[in-house]
Design a protein around this motif. Structure first.
Motif, PDB file in Angstrom:
ATOM      1  N   GLY A  18      -3.203   1.843   5.440  1.00  0.00           N
ATOM      2  CA  GLY A  18      -4.366   1.152   4.909  1.00  0.00           C
ATOM      3  C   GLY A  18      -5.670   1.865   5.234  1.00  0.00           C
ATOM      4  N   THR A  44      -1.281   1.617  -4.680  1.00  0.00           N
ATOM      5  CA  THR A  44      -0.369   0.489  -4.558  1.00  0.00           C
ATOM      6  C   THR A  44       0.995   0.866  -5.128  1.00  0.00           C
ATOM      7  OG1 THR A  44      -2.198  -1.041  -4.796  1.00  0.00           O
ATOM      8  CG2 THR A  44      -0.027  -1.891  -5.324  1.00  0.00           C
ATOM      9  N   GLU A  67       1.283   8.575  -6.250  1.00  0.00           N
ATOM     10  CA  GLU A  67       1.474   7.682  -5.103  1.00  0.00           C
ATOM     11  C   GLU A  67       2.946   7.427  -4.805  1.00  0.00           C
ATOM     12  OE1 GLU A  67      -0.894   7.038  -2.932  1.00  0.00           O
ATOM     13  OE2 GLU A  67      -2.195   8.258  -4.202  1.00  0.00           O
ATOM     14  N   SER A 124       3.735   2.953  -9.464  1.00  0.00           N
ATOM     15  CA  SER A 124       2.547   3.240  -8.660  1.00  0.00           C
ATOM     16  C   SER A 124       1.575   4.048  -9.504  1.00  0.00           C
ATOM     17  CB  SER A 124       2.914   4.043  -7.407  1.00  0.00           C
ATOM     18  OG  SER A 124       3.271   5.371  -7.744  1.00  0.00           O
ATOM     19  N   THR A 174       2.904   3.336   4.683  1.00  0.00           N
ATOM     20  CA  THR A 174       2.677   2.467   5.824  1.00  0.00           C
ATOM     21  C   THR A 174       3.892   2.625   6.737  1.00  0.00           C
ATOM     22  OG1 THR A 174       3.598   0.761   4.396  1.00  0.00           O
ATOM     23  CG2 THR A 174       1.216   0.786   4.650  1.00  0.00           C
ATOM     24  N   LYS A 196       0.838  -1.194   0.000  1.00  0.00           N
ATOM     25  CA  LYS A 196       0.000   0.000   0.000  1.00  0.00           C
ATOM     26  C   LYS A 196       0.875   1.247   0.000  1.00  0.00           C
ATOM     27  CE  LYS A 196      -4.289  -1.650   1.931  1.00  0.00           C
ATOM     28  NZ  LYS A 196      -4.292  -2.849   2.790  1.00  0.00           N
ATOM     29  N   SER A 197       0.424   2.267  -0.718  1.00  0.00           N
ATOM     30  CA  SER A 197       1.223   3.487  -0.812  1.00  0.00           C
ATOM     31  C   SER A 197       1.045   4.384   0.416  1.00  0.00           C
ATOM     32  CB  SER A 197       0.856   4.266  -2.064  1.00  0.00           C
ATOM     33  OG  SER A 197      -0.502   4.656  -2.015  1.00  0.00           O
ATOM     34  N   ARG A 198      -0.040   4.187   1.153  1.00  0.00           N
ATOM     35  CA  ARG A 198      -0.300   4.970   2.370  1.00  0.00           C
ATOM     36  C   ARG A 198      -0.876   4.014   3.413  1.00  0.00           C
ATOM     37  NH1 ARG A 198      -2.093  10.776  -0.004  1.00  0.00           N
ATOM     38  NH2 ARG A 198      -1.557  10.379  -2.175  1.00  0.00           N
ATOM     39  N   GLY A 218      -5.010   6.766  -1.427  1.00  0.00           N
ATOM     40  CA  GLY A 218      -3.948   5.783  -1.515  1.00  0.00           C
ATOM     41  C   GLY A 218      -4.101   4.791  -2.626  1.00  0.00           C
TER      42      GLY A 218
END
Lengths: 474, 474
Positions: free
Chosen positions: A386, A393, A418, A414, A453, A382-384, A391
């Motif tokens: 969850g 990927t 992102e 991405s 994350t 995940k880019s941010r 956000g």
């Protein structure tokens, strides 16, 4: 009082000229540029053609007038250097009006690169373009404007890709699935063209990892770009103007073709003067960018540079290297010998609503040639955080040397925005400094829920490949 | 068959528990958590209070049930450990129903931190909150919902900041201008509160550079947050509930106060058991996170860690370190001694429509104490190619050691989405590896017009400070 002559007025040339003059105003700096444009951002041409940039002038960071007046550089546009005489330390330049013989104390060859034209029939047909220069960009933009105004708005018979577009023109063909091919697919599709992209190899963006290529390929399909893989173009057909791209398997009707199959260094002028080329076919230099001829330098898209991972000379013609090495030469010429550093083969690209970056060595054959035992792994993360409302990927591919764990290269992809490209900054440091995946996994990278994350995807990738590496050893 | 006991079920504790069990399923892993929540993302609480995250459950990455069933961890929530007996190798835990005496072979103290409550009167008034736990977050969200539903939509008499908001509730006070203060200002303003933020020092986000602080301060003003600098809160006043924040110069009426003035490690349990603290007041450990008691580890917000720049022990309680060190302890307990690395003091924050990150040592006094001769410079640069249709500005501050040029620390700020945070990844590598500004300036960072200028702002900053450094030397 010495004279520094620069051949070529783009990134490397103007960086060197400006830096030399700034550091030592007593140096006479003379720049010969065969075209009318200098210091232009060729990387911006796809966005000009797309229509997001209004004028070619906007791509110019410093105008010829500014170089002359504000930086006191003797800039002669539309002057082509036709001869270097290293014994006399002179160059000969021609314009429509005059032939100039100019003495030099230091000389920089920054002649750039030309678009490769593959050996296929029909390249000279009207309607076939390349994208290497400002005038290429101008022509393509004019083509787009003309085609758009000539077409009806609805053309349901133009094939599946076109049925989804409100306004559909074309079809057009792109030969080559590298940066230019992908960026131009975006530029043309945004203008309603039905785009057919032909790639000789089995994936697009072949400098990137397989995972990045696959993600971009999927995204191109989502954007209704028809991509033909392992599709070597046999010829371009047409009667009076280009009408079809012909491969072994297909004959695809088109109204325009853009050929973007890479570039090769412009070296003839240098070779004729006795300047040596390296194995890559580009001009060979030492770490100070000096060629085999004393006080003659080469930089930018005509020259080699040393790769920070392999330690070998490589030809990776990109804008930052040209700027950096040009600047270093300017500093050297002004009296402070400066190296300007190696290259990591780092590159970034936007492809529609995706972004991707790569750095270092990803290709296993290349890694093995340099004495490494490579392994590659890709993670999706995940880019941010969850739970954060925005956000997407991030895909991170790492290639490491199995015995040492050293990070040899990386590739990220991405959604646009992102952070694949800026996150690659972490990997450039890792490949440059020879950091191992386990060291990288321990980096104290910035974290907050709107940005990643707790373990940034880069750290997760390092952790995962290091675990796999260690378990494959034991 | 050995037993690994963990005290505290958040980032460090659950990372250690999970990793130990995964690497060696024969270990019995017992976790005591005094609350009901485990493995929760406290960093997400401001976004929950803001209303962007719907449920507290969303902040939980793994539920207690999943830890028990899927990871086979004996997790006992609502069990508070009240005593560690290192001679017997036991801990004593209490719940409402029982007292448990549990033997351990390895023990992890991951008791976290508690919010600092400054020595001011009125902290115990109803309407005064801190934000350290999930239940704090729940109460604040309930307050926001209640206040919003009770207020009229238009209240033009509520002061200048309020006149610009469609729906204005409050006013509310925030004591402290660090991460929590800034993030909560955003969360509360987004809900229509008139926000008054009181900062004891002369700038907000004091861990960041002056330039970053100033940019964020200006942005807070643009967002109608009233910021009071050098405003030490003398008391909170109120009759039955909090009604005013009182400083030397002001008495600001408020209906709620959030106190966010940092945290201090929870160490009492450890101290009582003879575990030594370091100079920072947090639990001292070696590189493997082992305390002075054999087989007793400490990690997360209760423990020190070694700073990669100064080499000294430091207390920087942040989520990634807790995760990383917890994981390393789990691996060590499972039989593979693992260090988990140092810290760079890296942090990121979103403040309304800005983002900022910092890493390493920025404070000159701190740098000098570690033997460096610091100098600092800040540049402002475009976040994307000047001609690209999107884009903003990135501020980059670098602090370097004057004699060596070594990058000691950095701080970045930009509009949200313009990449200050992800770009900081480059600086984390630089400070960790001890890279000089001139080496950093030669990094081959990714470039394409939608993502940066040819020289990424990070490179420009390195180039500029290196030039200044060299000219100040000669």
């Amino acid at each position: 009082m010495s004279t520094f002559v620069v051949i070529g007025g783009d990134a490397a040339g103007m960086s060197a000229a400006s830096k030399a003059k700034r550091d030592d105003p007593d140096i006479d700096v003379v720049v010969f540029e065969k075209g009318e444009w200098v210091s232009y951002g060729a990387c911006g041409l796809p966005y000009y053609i797309k229509g997001e940039i209004q004028s070619l002038q906007d791509l110019v960071s410093v105008t010829p007038e500014e170089f002359r007046r504000e930086r006191d550089i003797d800039l002669r546009t539309e002057h082509e250097v036709v001869d270097i005489d290293p014994a006399d330390r002179t160059v000969r330049a021609q314009s429509d009006e005059e032939t100039v013989v100019q003495e030099y104390d230091h000389l920089l060859v920054a002649t750039g690169a030309r678009a490769i034209t593959p050996p296929i029939d029909g390249l000279d047909l009207p309607g076939v373009y390349t994208l290497g220069s400002m005038s290429d960009g101008k022509q393509l933009r004019e083509y787009v404007a003309r085609a758009r105004s000539e077409k009806d708005l609805m053309q349901p018979d133009r094939g599946p890709a076109c049925q989804f577009l409100e306004q559909c023109t074309g079809p057009v063909g792109i030969v080559g699935g590298g940066y230019i091919g992908v960026e131009m697919a975006e530029a043309l599709a945004a203008n309603g063209f039905e785009v057919h992209l032909f790639q000789r190899g089995d994936r697009v963006l072949k400098a990137f990892s397989d995972a990045t290529s696959e993600a971009v390929l999927e995204h191109l399909a989502d954007q209704d770009v028809a991509v033909y893989l392992e599709a070597e173009v046999a010829s371009l057909d047409g009667d009076g103007t280009v009408q079809a791209v012909v491969t072994e398997d297909n004959r695809v009707p088109v109204e325009m073709v853009l050929v973007g199959t890479g570039v090769r260094p412009r070296t003839k002028l240098a070779e004729d003067a006795g300047i040596q080329l390296g194995e890559t076919g580009a001009i060979a230099t030492d770490e100070y960018r000096e060629t085999n001829l004393p006080d003659v330098y080469a930089a930018g898209d005509c020259a080699e540079a040393r790769h920070v991972v392999t330690g070998e000379l490589a030809y990776v013609p990109l804008a930052l290297t040209a700027n950096r090495h040009g600047r270093a030469i300017g500093q050297t010429v002004a009296g402070e010998p400066t190296k300007g550093g190696g290259i990591a083969g780092t590159a970034a690209v936007k492809a529609f609503e995706m972004e991707a970056a790569r750095t270092g060595i990803l290709d296993h054959q290349e890694a093995r040639k340099a004495g490494f035992d490579p392994m590659t792994d890709t993670i999706e993360a995940k880019s941010r955080a969850g739970y954060y409302p925005e956000g997407g990927t991030v895909l991170v591919t790492l290639t490491v040397d199995r015995p040492s764990g050293r990070v040899l290269g990386g590739s990220l992809a991405s959604e646009y925005g992102e952070g694949a490209v800026h996150r690659s900054h972490a990997l450039v440091g890792a490949v440059t400094e020879g950091i191992s995946a386990s060291e990288l996994a321990n980096y104290d990278l910035a974290y907050a829920p709107p940005f990643n994350t707790t373990w940034d995807p880069v750290l997760t990738a390092a952790k995962v490949i290091d675990g796999r590496r260690q378990s494959s050893e034991s």
